[in-house]
Scaffold this motif. Structure first.
Motif, PDB file in Angstrom:
ATOM      1  N   THR A 123       0.855  -1.189   0.000  1.00 55.06           N
ATOM      2  CA  THR A 123       0.000   0.000   0.000  1.00 55.06           C
ATOM      3  C   THR A 123       0.889   1.236   0.000  1.00 55.06           C
ATOM      4  OG1 THR A 123      -1.753  -1.146   1.218  1.00 55.06           O
ATOM      5  CG2 THR A 123      -1.804   1.265   1.217  1.00 55.06           C
ATOM      6  N   SER A 124       0.725   2.066  -1.015  1.00 52.82           N
ATOM      7  CA  SER A 124       1.489   3.318  -1.130  1.00 52.82           C
ATOM      8  C   SER A 124       0.635   4.479  -0.632  1.00 52.82           C
ATOM      9  CB  SER A 124       1.895   3.572  -2.585  1.00 52.82           C
ATOM     10  OG  SER A 124       2.824   2.599  -3.021  1.00 52.82           O
ATOM     11  N   HIS A 125       1.228   5.311   0.225  1.00 46.19           N
ATOM     12  CA  HIS A 125       0.521   6.466   0.788  1.00 46.19           C
ATOM     13  C   HIS A 125       1.018   7.759   0.131  1.00 46.19           C
ATOM     14  CE1 HIS A 125      -1.327   4.055   3.987  1.00 46.19           C
ATOM     15  NE2 HIS A 125      -0.183   3.381   3.984  1.00 46.19           N
ATOM     16  N   PRO A 126       0.158   8.745  -0.004  1.00 49.50           N
ATOM     17  CA  PRO A 126       0.551   9.995  -0.676  1.00 49.50           C
ATOM     18  C   PRO A 126       1.724  10.696   0.006  1.00 49.50           C
ATOM     19  CG  PRO A 126      -1.830   9.878  -0.445  1.00 49.50           C
ATOM     20  CD  PRO A 126      -1.266   8.740   0.354  1.00 49.50           C
ATOM     21  N   GLU A 127       1.840  10.572   1.316  1.00 56.24           N
ATOM     22  CA  GLU A 127       2.897  11.271   2.032  1.00 56.24           C
ATOM     23  C   GLU A 127       4.235  10.539   1.990  1.00 56.24           C
ATOM     24  OE1 GLU A 127       0.489   8.825   5.015  1.00 56.24           O
ATOM     25  OE2 GLU A 127       0.138  10.101   3.257  1.00 56.24           O
ATOM     26  N   HIS A 128       4.256   9.333   1.416  1.00 62.21           N
ATOM     27  CA  HIS A 128       5.494   8.556   1.348  1.00 62.21           C
ATOM     28  C   HIS A 128       5.940   8.393  -0.108  1.00 62.21           C
ATOM     29  CE1 HIS A 128       4.037   6.595   5.346  1.00 62.21           C
ATOM     30  NE2 HIS A 128       4.676   7.751   5.563  1.00 62.21           N
ATOM     31  N   ALA A 129       7.172   7.961  -0.251  1.00 67.30           N
ATOM     32  CA  ALA A 129       7.673   7.665  -1.597  1.00 67.30           C
ATOM     33  C   ALA A 129       6.933   6.447  -2.166  1.00 67.30           C
ATOM     34  CB  ALA A 129       9.176   7.401  -1.548  1.00 67.30           C
ATOM     35  N   ALA A 130       6.752   6.449  -3.447  1.00 70.80           N
ATOM     36  CA  ALA A 130       5.987   5.379  -4.084  1.00 70.80           C
ATOM     37  C   ALA A 130       6.761   4.069  -4.026  1.00 70.80           C
ATOM     38  CB  ALA A 130       5.681   5.748  -5.526  1.00 70.80           C
ATOM     39  N   ASN A 131       6.055   2.979  -3.743  1.00 67.66           N
ATOM     40  CA  ASN A 131       6.629   1.635  -3.829  1.00 67.66           C
ATOM     41  C   ASN A 131       6.601   1.178  -5.280  1.00 67.66           C
ATOM     42  OD1 ASN A 131       6.576   1.898  -1.023  1.00 67.66           O
ATOM     43  ND2 ASN A 131       4.611   0.791  -0.840  1.00 67.66           N
ATOM     44  N   ASN A 132       7.354   0.121  -5.573  1.00 71.25           N
ATOM     45  CA  ASN A 132       7.344  -0.385  -6.953  1.00 71.25           C
ATOM     46  C   ASN A 132       7.847  -1.823  -6.991  1.00 71.25           C
ATOM     47  OD1 ASN A 132      10.378  -0.456  -8.040  1.00 71.25           O
ATOM     48  ND2 ASN A 132      10.150   1.343  -6.716  1.00 71.25           N
ATOM     49  N   VAL A 133       7.484  -2.521  -8.062  1.00 69.34           N
ATOM     50  CA  VAL A 133       7.970  -3.867  -8.359  1.00 69.34           C
ATOM     51  C   VAL A 133       8.515  -3.847  -9.776  1.00 69.34           C
ATOM     52  CG1 VAL A 133       5.627  -4.579  -9.023  1.00 69.34           C
ATOM     53  CG2 VAL A 133       7.387  -6.308  -8.599  1.00 69.34           C
ATOM     54  N   THR A 134       9.691  -4.488  -9.977  1.00 70.56           N
ATOM     55  CA  THR A 134      10.367  -4.480 -11.279  1.00 70.56           C
ATOM     56  C   THR A 134      10.818  -5.887 -11.633  1.00 70.56           C
ATOM     57  OG1 THR A 134      11.166  -2.219 -10.922  1.00 70.56           O
ATOM     58  CG2 THR A 134      12.281  -3.518 -12.620  1.00 70.56           C
ATOM     59  N   PHE A 135      10.658  -6.249 -12.887  1.00 72.65           N
ATOM     60  CA  PHE A 135      11.179  -7.536 -13.390  1.00 72.65           C
ATOM     61  C   PHE A 135      11.690  -7.334 -14.812  1.00 72.65           C
ATOM     62  CE2 PHE A 135       6.553  -7.493 -13.955  1.00 72.65           C
ATOM     63  CZ  PHE A 135       6.421  -7.700 -15.315  1.00 72.65           C
ATOM     64  N   ASN A 181      -4.529   2.285  -8.528  1.00 71.01           N
ATOM     65  CA  ASN A 181      -4.072   3.322  -9.457  1.00 71.01           C
ATOM     66  C   ASN A 181      -2.587   3.063  -9.755  1.00 71.01           C
ATOM     67  OD1 ASN A 181      -4.607   5.785 -10.981  1.00 71.01           O
ATOM     68  ND2 ASN A 181      -3.171   6.764  -9.571  1.00 71.01           N
ATOM     69  N   TYR A 182      -2.343   2.458 -10.908  1.00 74.37           N
ATOM     70  CA  TYR A 182      -0.991   1.997 -11.219  1.00 74.37           C
ATOM     71  C   TYR A 182      -0.433   2.741 -12.429  1.00 74.37           C
ATOM     72  CZ  TYR A 182      -3.163  -1.905  -8.705  1.00 74.37           C
ATOM     73  OH  TYR A 182      -3.872  -2.674  -7.803  1.00 74.37           O
ATOM     74  N   THR A 183       0.881   2.982 -12.378  1.00 70.21           N
ATOM     75  CA  THR A 183       1.603   3.569 -13.501  1.00 70.21           C
ATOM     76  C   THR A 183       2.664   2.572 -13.956  1.00 70.21           C
ATOM     77  OG1 THR A 183       1.278   5.778 -12.576  1.00 70.21           O
ATOM     78  CG2 THR A 183       2.967   5.542 -14.285  1.00 70.21           C
ATOM     79  N   PHE A 184       2.829   2.421 -15.281  1.00 71.71           N
ATOM     80  CA  PHE A 184       3.733   1.404 -15.840  1.00 71.71           C
ATOM     81  C   PHE A 184       4.883   2.070 -16.586  1.00 71.71           C
ATOM     82  CE2 PHE A 184      -0.657  -0.385 -16.090  1.00 71.71           C
ATOM     83  CZ  PHE A 184      -0.542  -1.235 -14.991  1.00 71.71           C
ATOM     84  N   ASN A 236      11.899  -7.203 -30.067  1.00 68.22           N
ATOM     85  CA  ASN A 236      12.460  -8.426 -29.504  1.00 68.22           C
ATOM     86  C   ASN A 236      13.852  -8.148 -28.931  1.00 68.22           C
ATOM     87  OD1 ASN A 236      12.799 -11.131 -28.810  1.00 68.22           O
ATOM     88  ND2 ASN A 236      13.643 -11.648 -30.820  1.00 68.22           N
ATOM     89  N   LYS A 237      13.883  -7.744 -27.675  1.00 73.37           N
ATOM     90  CA  LYS A 237      15.146  -7.452 -27.001  1.00 73.37           C
ATOM     91  C   LYS A 237      14.927  -7.515 -25.491  1.00 73.37           C
ATOM     92  CE  LYS A 237      14.551  -2.421 -26.749  1.00 73.37           C
ATOM     93  NZ  LYS A 237      15.162  -1.093 -27.058  1.00 73.37           N
ATOM     94  N   PHE A 238      15.983  -7.259 -24.736  1.00 75.51           N
ATOM     95  CA  PHE A 238      15.898  -7.260 -23.280  1.00 75.51           C
ATOM     96  C   PHE A 238      15.101  -6.048 -22.808  1.00 75.51           C
ATOM     97  CE2 PHE A 238      17.495  -6.063 -19.085  1.00 75.51           C
ATOM     98  CZ  PHE A 238      17.359  -7.255 -18.392  1.00 75.51           C
ATOM     99  N   HIS A 239      14.131  -6.303 -21.906  1.00 76.70           N
ATOM    100  CA  HIS A 239      13.270  -5.236 -21.396  1.00 76.70           C
ATOM    101  C   HIS A 239      13.246  -5.247 -19.873  1.00 76.70           C
ATOM    102  CE1 HIS A 239      11.612  -4.362 -25.376  1.00 76.70           C
ATOM    103  NE2 HIS A 239      11.439  -5.662 -25.545  1.00 76.70           N
ATOM    104  N   SER A 240      12.963  -4.083 -19.315  1.00 71.94           N
ATOM    105  CA  SER A 240      12.749  -3.931 -17.876  1.00 71.94           C
ATOM    106  C   SER A 240      11.393  -3.266 -17.674  1.00 71.94           C
ATOM    107  CB  SER A 240      13.856  -3.075 -17.242  1.00 71.94           C
ATOM    108  OG  SER A 240      13.622  -2.896 -15.860  1.00 71.94           O
ATOM    109  N   PHE A 241      10.560  -3.876 -16.819  1.00 71.64           N
ATOM    110  CA  PHE A 241       9.204  -3.373 -16.608  1.00 71.64           C
ATOM    111  C   PHE A 241       8.982  -3.104 -15.121  1.00 71.64           C
ATOM    112  CE2 PHE A 241       4.631  -3.817 -15.923  1.00 71.64           C
ATOM    113  CZ  PHE A 241       4.125  -2.997 -16.924  1.00 71.64           C
ATOM    114  N   SER A 242       8.327  -1.974 -14.822  1.00 70.50           N
ATOM    115  CA  SER A 242       8.067  -1.583 -13.434  1.00 70.50           C
ATOM    116  C   SER A 242       6.610  -1.179 -13.258  1.00 70.50           C
ATOM    117  CB  SER A 242       8.965  -0.404 -13.020  1.00 70.50           C
ATOM    118  OG  SER A 242      10.333  -0.757 -13.094  1.00 70.50           O
TER     119      SER A 242
END
Length: 326
Positions: A83-95, A124-127, A161-167
Motif C-alpha cells: 500500500t502506497s501512501h501519498p505522504e510517502h515515496a511510491a513503492n514499486n515492483v520491477t522484473f 491506481n498503477y503507472t507502468f 524483440n530485445k531485453f526489457h525492464s518493466f516496473s
C-alpha cells in the motif's frame, strides 16, 4: 525366409516414414510462430531463468496484509501486496525479460467485509517499460466484497524483440493505493517470428470474472491473420518435406527389390551352370573304355615287377625257370 525378410524390411520402411512425418509435423507446429509464453510468478519468478521480481522497498511488501484474497484463485496460491501512501515515496515492483509481448496480472480488491479489518482498496498503477512511461491502470472501489482475479492490468503486443525492464508503481496524490501483484506472462521469440503474440487470446491461467469491469479486451483480430499466414506456410513446408521423405523411402524400397531380384537371377544362373557341368563331367561308357576294362581284367594275376602291363609275365607254376646257355 526371403518373404519374412521382405516383410520385415517393409515394416521398417513404413515405421521410418511415419516417424519422419510425425517429426516434420511436430517441428512445423513448434516453429510455426517461433513464440513461447513464459510466466513470471510473484514469488518463484521466471519459470526459465528463475529470476524473482525486485520489490522496493523490501519491507513495504508482503503477502500477509489485511487484504486476504482466496489463495486457491491466485496463481501458485501466492501474491505480493503493498500500500502506497501519498505522504510517502511510491513503492514499486520491477522484473526483466526478453520478449516481444507482455501481459501483467493483478488481483483487484473492492470494499472489504465489515466483519474484518478495513483496508484501502483503491487501484491506481503507472507502468514503465525500459524507463519510459507506457500507460496506467485505475479501478475505483465497487460496493462489493468480491476480489477480481487474473485481471490483465497491462497488455503490450508490439514490443521489440530485445531485453526489457518493466516496473509497476502504485501511487496517487489523493489517497492510498493497494497493489496485489500476482504474475506476468511474456512472449519469448525462439526462432523465426514476428512481433505478435502466438494467439489472438490474452494468455491467462484462468478466466477473468465477468464483473471485472476493468478487464482488457480478450481478442485482438488484427493479430490473427498474421499467425494464420505463418502457420499455413510452415504446414506446407512440413508436408513437402514429409512427401520427399516418403519418396526417398519408396525409392530405396524399389532399389532393394531390384537387388533381391538380381541376386535371385544370378543364383539361378549359377545353379544352372553347376548342374550342366556335373552332367557333362560324368564318364561315358565307350568302346575304348570297355576295351580297357577287359584288358585290366585279363591282366589280373600278372606280376607287378615289370614296368608295364604289356611286358608282364603270367605267374604259372608249370613254366620252368629258363636255363642260361653257356
Amino acid at each position: 525366409m526371403e518373404n519374412n525378410k521382405l516383410l520385415l524390411h517393409c515394416s521398417l520402411l513404413m515405421l521410418i516414414a511415419r516417424i519422419l512425418f510425425l517429426c516434420f509435423m511436430t517441428m512445423a507446429g513448434a516453429t510455426a510462430e517461433g513464440l513461447r509464453n513464459v510466466t513470471i510468478d510473484d514469488r518463484y519468478g521466471d519459470e526459465i531463468t528463475l529470476t524473482v521480481p525486485t520489490y522496493l522497498p523490501p519491507d513495504a511488501w508482503s503477502s500477509r496484509g489485511n487484504a486476504q484474497p482466496n489463495a486457491s484463485l491466485a496463481y501458485n496460491r501466492t501474491w505480493h501486496d503493498t500500500t502506497s501512501h501519498p505522504e510517502h515515496a511510491a513503492n514499486n515492483v520491477t522484473f526483466n525479460f526478453t520478449g516481444v509481448s507482455l501481459f501483467v496480472y493483478c488481483i483487484i480488491a473492492n470494499t472489504p467485509p465489515h466483519s474484518s479489518q478495513t483496508f484501502d482498496a483503491f487501484a491506481n498503477y503507472t507502468f514503465f517499460l525500459d524507463g519510459e512511461l507506457v500507460g496506467g491502470y485505475k479501478h475505483d472501489v465497487e460496493q462489493t466484497e468480491d476480489f477480481f482475479y487474473n485481471v490483465p492490468v497491462y497488455v503490450n503486443q508490439t514490443m521489440e524483440n530485445k531485453f526489457h525492464s518493466f516496473s509497476i508503481v502504485p501511487y496517487s496524490k489523493e489517497k492510498p493505493v493497494l497493489l496485489l501483484f500476482d504474475y506476468a506472462i511474456y512472449t519469448k521469440c525462439e526462432g523465426h517470428c514476428v512481433n505478435a503474440s502466438p494467439s489472438s487470446q490474452i494468455p491467462m491461467h484462468s478466466s477473468t470474472p465477468a464483473n471485472s469491469t476493468d478487464a482488457l479486451p480478450s481478442t485482438l483480430p488484427s493479430q490473427a491473420n498474421t499467425s494464420e499466414h505463418h502457420s499455413s506456410v510452415w504446414i506446407i513446408v512440413a508436408v513437402t518435406l514429409a512427401g520427399a521423405a516418403v519418396f526417398l523411402l519408396s525409392g530405396s524400397f524399389l532399389f532393394y527389390r531390384f537387388r533381391q531380384a538380381n541376386r535371385a537371377t544370378r543364383r539361378e544362373a549359377k545353379l544352372w551352370r553347376q548342374s550342366r557341368f556335373i552332367v557333362q563331367s560324368k564318364p561315358r561308357p565307350t568302346s575304348e573304355t570297355q576295351g580297357r576294362g577287359e584288358i585290366a581284367e585279363k591282366l589280373k594275376g600278372y606280376s607287378a615287377d615289370t614296368q608295364t602291363a604289356a611286358s608282364a609275365v603270367p605267374l604259372d607254376s608249370s613254366i620252368e625257370d629258363p636255363v642260361m646257355n653257356h
